[in-house]
Design a protein around this motif. Structure first.
Motif, PDB file in Angstrom:
ATOM      1  N   ALA A 659       0.842  -1.612  -0.076  1.00 17.26           N
ATOM      2  CA  ALA A 659      -0.126   0.343  -0.386  1.00 17.26           C
ATOM      3  C   ALA A 659       0.634   0.581  -0.154  1.00 17.26           C
ATOM      4  CB  ALA A 659      -0.986   0.458   1.454  1.00 17.26           C
ATOM      5  N   THR A 660       0.343   2.340  -0.585  1.00 19.42           N
ATOM      6  CA  THR A 660       1.331   3.280  -0.947  1.00 19.42           C
ATOM      7  C   THR A 660       0.208   4.635  -0.031  1.00 19.42           C
ATOM      8  OG1 THR A 660       2.385   2.288  -2.635  1.00 19.42           O
ATOM      9  CG2 THR A 660       2.440   5.236  -2.408  1.00 19.42           C
ATOM     10  N   PHE A 671      -3.604   4.143  -1.637  1.00 19.53           N
ATOM     11  CA  PHE A 671      -3.539   2.818  -2.524  1.00 19.53           C
ATOM     12  C   PHE A 671      -2.977   1.723  -2.425  1.00 19.53           C
ATOM     13  CE2 PHE A 671      -3.341   7.507  -4.233  1.00 19.53           C
ATOM     14  CZ  PHE A 671      -3.392   7.670  -5.299  1.00 19.53           C
ATOM     15  N   THR A 672      -3.524   0.592  -3.252  1.00 19.22           N
ATOM     16  CA  THR A 672      -3.067  -0.755  -2.749  1.00 19.22           C
ATOM     17  C   THR A 672      -2.715  -1.391  -4.834  1.00 19.22           C
ATOM     18  OG1 THR A 672      -6.178  -1.199  -2.906  1.00 19.22           O
ATOM     19  CG2 THR A 672      -4.732  -0.948  -1.402  1.00 19.22           C
ATOM     20  N   ASP A 675      -5.734  -1.249  -7.871  1.00 24.45           N
ATOM     21  CA  ASP A 675      -6.842  -0.201  -7.164  1.00 24.45           C
ATOM     22  C   ASP A 675      -6.905   0.522  -8.184  1.00 24.45           C
ATOM     23  OD1 ASP A 675      -8.400   1.147  -5.385  1.00 24.45           O
ATOM     24  OD2 ASP A 675      -6.729   2.048  -4.055  1.00 24.45           O
ATOM     25  N   HIS A 723       1.470  -1.364  -9.115  1.00 24.65           N
ATOM     26  CA  HIS A 723       2.023  -1.841  -7.896  1.00 24.65           C
ATOM     27  C   HIS A 723       1.028   0.126  -7.432  1.00 24.65           C
ATOM     28  CE1 HIS A 723       4.808  -4.372  -7.676  1.00 24.65           C
ATOM     29  NE2 HIS A 723       3.903  -5.147  -7.920  1.00 24.65           N
ATOM     30  N   SER A 724       1.227  -0.460  -5.627  1.00 25.41           N
ATOM     31  CA  SER A 724       0.406   1.075  -5.610  1.00 25.41           C
ATOM     32  C   SER A 724       1.275   2.072  -5.326  1.00 25.41           C
ATOM     33  CB  SER A 724      -0.008   0.721  -4.009  1.00 25.41           C
ATOM     34  OG  SER A 724       1.012   0.173  -3.374  1.00 25.41           O
ATOM     35  N   LYS A 746       5.642   4.004   0.703  1.00 22.78           N
ATOM     36  CA  LYS A 746       5.008   2.444   0.644  1.00 22.78           C
ATOM     37  C   LYS A 746       5.513   1.856   1.933  1.00 22.78           C
ATOM     38  CE  LYS A 746       4.749  -1.134  -1.734  1.00 22.78           C
ATOM     39  NZ  LYS A 746       5.225  -1.467  -3.310  1.00 22.78           N
TER      40      LYS A 746
END
Length: 791
Positions: A659-660, A671-672, A675, A723-724, A746
């Motif tokens: 997750a970010t 964000f994942t 997403d 990727h997030s 992250k």
DNA sequence: GTAGGGTTAG
């Protein structure tokens, strides 16, 4: 008084002296009631000294309501009787009645308060939450000419210390022309109560050296906690010698104080010897021993003494329990913790807030955070310490959101945060990288004047480094009036986090010049800084110096750092040799460092060796398995890679989802991977597409494709998910104006492909992009990363 | 005279 006992009592005529003797010998309220009947029958109900004696005795037995009723029946109470009841009420936990009796005395009688009246009423006012009563009494006492009375002075000193008015206490003390043992003792214990340990020791020294006043056991036992708190064994030794000379050393209070002192200085052997010297150890001396064993990690002795105490039929108290509880968590004794919890519930000790707080801490240290929360919810009286224990329990378990939301609940319930609270919250901010919340807390710190607290300051520096503002952190560090080893460690590791290896080493050198004694963490911090900056020779030098100059036995963590340093630099064989020289059993992080290095330098053979060890030592960890699978895929060993992933699937091992976090203004966005839930997803995916075209032209080569051979469709989709961090950066580009720096956080390590992607994006968009991953900071600028591809 | 809550690495 009940009828049976009245009927049973032989009521006969007694003279006044016999009545007084009967009163004196009464050992319970029921006896007193019988004697009271006799007093009435014998016609002494208007004899003021008999009634005063009776009231005095009633107060001794805490029958203050009875005493008050009797008092009201006295037509003309004299000053002595007032004084007796004022003191009695205060001792029975009704300090307000004492003050109202005083007021009544002044306003409704012709009596004038004397020094006893003032002394007792001032003492009572120490037990009232509002300080104004004592201050008023002080003024009145001065007006009435009792300002320099010893008795009154001692109560005033105690009163001012109770309200943390150290300067006022000192002033009253200084102005006393004559000083007796009680006054000196009050001063010594008051200073300890207010954490002025050095001052307390100084006053004790003055008392012993030149006051001409006799020291008593209270003098010695009052100052001992100061020496214990400061762990000044030499001072303690001096006090001990003195008390031997004065013949006070066999007093149980003195011995208990000494036990505590030696325990806090880590010398349980002496504590034990002292304890064995006590002829009849009481509960408090047992408590001191138990707590001593506990803090010195001797759980066996601690538990043994606790059982002994129970076996002797002692009614243990909250101090016993609070001193015992920390025995449980360093050794993972969950069952024993539950056991003692049950004991506390059964015996009612659980209602003591210190006990429930200690238990809350125990549960959270044992990673039983749910149990901790249940206990917290159930505890009737929630003190500041209880809130703090729960909040820090959450931050220590990585549940930062819960910590922050509990902090908000705390404010709703009007509990005022203190430096301890703030320290935990700052640690939470550092963990999630929330600069906005961190700055808000900083604001509060300034408002409340907490900045002088070293824990707060250190946590603040840590928050700034971990939220990306290394310059702000350094400013705070340079301006700090006081620093301890942890403050230095924090700043050094901050530099490491940002890849500023040389600055970390410079600061370490400066620290050595300032004669700060380094700790194991100091070396870890500076070694990590070396590893993040690729400073191989420097790292080796520091490790060598740690062992040979500073005499540190390296911990497994130090070895892991060295393996990391050597491994990243490509010296894989040397790293392996290094592991083989270890004096302690290599822990998972040691092999993990080697495995990570194998990924960077594509060494499948050593990777397999390292992962074999890791899968044995830490079978549940998915990260290592994913890493090995990737290494195998890169080496085109697809079948083996697939079988590694198969194990993960079969055992239902859970991989931490990436997750970010990105903050725009004060608003956080999370964000994942892949997403699609974001309201602006179309704009994000459109820009992502556009960027993708541009960076491919600029020479970007996606790195994930190699891993996708021979992967099941479902799994491929998972891997292919964007990727997030890419989503967050793209969103940041949309939301902010050109030229503005983008900062993201992250929770896992950033992958090779995202790292390369970000480099290209920073170039074509001319943006500085700061990424904090699970390991460190990456500052992307003009197509390059500050980590020098070293992470 | 005994006792509860806090900062640093990974």
């Amino acid at each position: 008084m009940n009828c049976r006992s009245l009927a049973g009592a032989v009521i006969q005529a007694l003279d006044r002296n016999s009545c007084l003797r009967l009163l004196e010998d009464s050992s319970a309220v029921s006896h007193l009631a019988q004697t009271h009947a006799q007093v009435v029958v014998c016609g002494y109900k208007n004899d003021i000294s008999t009634i005063t004696k009776l009231i005095h005795k009633l107060c001794d037995f805490k029958a203050v309501a009875y005493a008050r009723a009797l008092f009201l029946s006295v037509p003309k109470p004299d000053l002595f009787l007032f004084n007796v009841l004022i003191r009695g009420s205060s001792n029975c936990g009704s300090p307000l009645s004492s003050v109202s009796l005083f007021t009544y005395l002044r306003n409704n009688t012709y009596l004038r308060p004397d020094n006893f009246t003032y002394a007792f009423t001032v003492s009572a006012s120490s037990g009232i939450p509002d300080e104004k009563f004592g201050i008023l009494l002080h003024a009145q006492a001065v007006v009435d000419g009792y300002g320099s009375d010893l008795f009154v002075g001692s109560s005033l000193v105690d009163f001012y210390f109770t309200f943390s008015k150290v300067e006022m206490a000192q002033k009253v003390f200084d102005r006393m022309l004559e000083k007796d043992t009680v006054l000196w003792n009050t001063m010594i214990s008051g200073l300890v109560k207010n954490c002025c340990y050095e001052d307390s020791i100084a006053v004790f020294a003055k008392m012993a050296a030149g006051s001409g006043v006799r020291l008593d056991p209270t003098s010695v036992s009052s100052v001992l906690p100061a020496a214990a708190e400061l762990q000044l064994l030499n001072i303690g030794l001096g006090i001990q010698c003195l008390s031997v000379k004065l013949g006070l050393s066999s007093h149980v209070h003195v011995l208990t104080g000494l036990i505590s002192l030696y325990s806090k200085c880590g010398d349980m052997k002496t504590s034990k010897a002292l304890f064995e010297n006590i002829i009849r150890p009481d509960l408090i001396s047992y408590n001191a021993m138990i707590s001593g064993y506990t803090t010195n990690a001797d759980s066996e002795s601690s538990l043994r003494l606790f059982k002994e105490l129970l076996g002797l039929g002692f009614q243990v108290n909250s101090s016993t329990i609070v001193g015992l509880i920390p025995v449980f968590y360093p050794f993972g004794h969950l069952l024993l913790t539950c056991g003692i919890h049950g004991f506390c519930v059964k015996s009612g000790i659980i209602s003591n807030p210190a006990v429930s707080t200690a238990l809350t801490t125990a549960y959270s240290r044992l990673n039983e955070i749910e149990s901790a929360r249940l206990l917290f919810n159930e505890s009737k009286e929630k003190t500041l310490a209880s809130w703090n224990a729960m909040i820090s329990g959450y931050t220590k378990n990585g549940l930062t959101e819960k910590a922050i939301s509990l902090f908000q609940d705390m404010q709703v319930s009007k509990m005022d945060p203190n430096p301890v609270t703030v320290t935990s919250i700052l640690s939470a901010c550092a963990q999630i990288g929330s600069l906005s919340l961190g700055k808000w807390v900083y604001d509060m710190i300034r408002r409340k004047g907490f900045l002088s607290n070293l824990y707060v300051l250190t946590a603040l520096i840590d928050m700034y480094t971990k939220c990306g503002s290394i310059e702000d952190a350094r400013k705070l560090f340079d301006d700090a009036p006081e620093k301890n080893v942890v403050t230095w460690n924090t700043m050094i590791s901050g530099y490491g986090l940002h890849g500023h290896g040389q600055e970390a080493i410079d600061l370490f050198d400066e620290m050595m010049k300032s004669n700060i004694v380094p700790s194991a963490v100091t070396f870890l911090s500076v070694l990590y800084a070396c590893s993040h900056a690729g400073l191989v020779d420097e790292g080796q030098k520091i490790f060598h110096s740690m062992v040979h100059d500073f005499g540190f036995e390296p911990l497994s963590e130090h070895y892991a750092c060295m393996v990391d340093i050597l491994g990243r630099a490509g010296k894989l064989e040397k790293a392996l040799e290094f592991i083989q020289t270890m004096t302690v059993e290599p822990s998972p992080p040691v092999w993990g460092a080697l495995l990570g290095a194998c990924m960077i330098h594509k060494n499948t053979r050593l990777a397999q060796l390292a992962s074999e060890k890791l899968f044995n030592l830490d079978p549940e960890n998915v990260g290592y398995r994913v890493l090995l699978s990737n290494i195998l895929s890169v080496d085109k060993k697809y079948a083996q890679a697939a079988s590694v992933r198969q194990v993960v699937k079969q055992r239902n091992l859970v991989k931490t989802p990436g997750a970010t976090l990105l903050e725009i203004g004060d608003i956080p966005y999370v964000f994942t991977a892949g997403d699609h839930s974001h309201p602006q997803k179309e704009a994000i995916y459109a820009l992502l597409e556009k960027l993708s075209g541009k960076i491919l032209e600029a020479g970007y080569k996606p790195e994930t494709m190699t891993a996708l051979h021979d992967v099941e469709e479902e799994e491929k989709e998972l891997i292919m998910r964007i990727h997030s961090e890419k989503l967050a950066i793209t969103f940041g580009l949309i939301q902010t104006n050109p030229g503005i720096e983008i900062r993201i956080f992250k929770n896992l390590r950033v992958c090779l492909d995202c790292h390369s992607w970000t480099k290209f994006v920073s170039k074509i968009t001319e943006r500085v992009i700061v990424v904090r991953d699970a390991n460190r900071f990456h500052h992307f600028r003009d197509g390059a990363c500050s980590c020098g591809d070293y992470w």
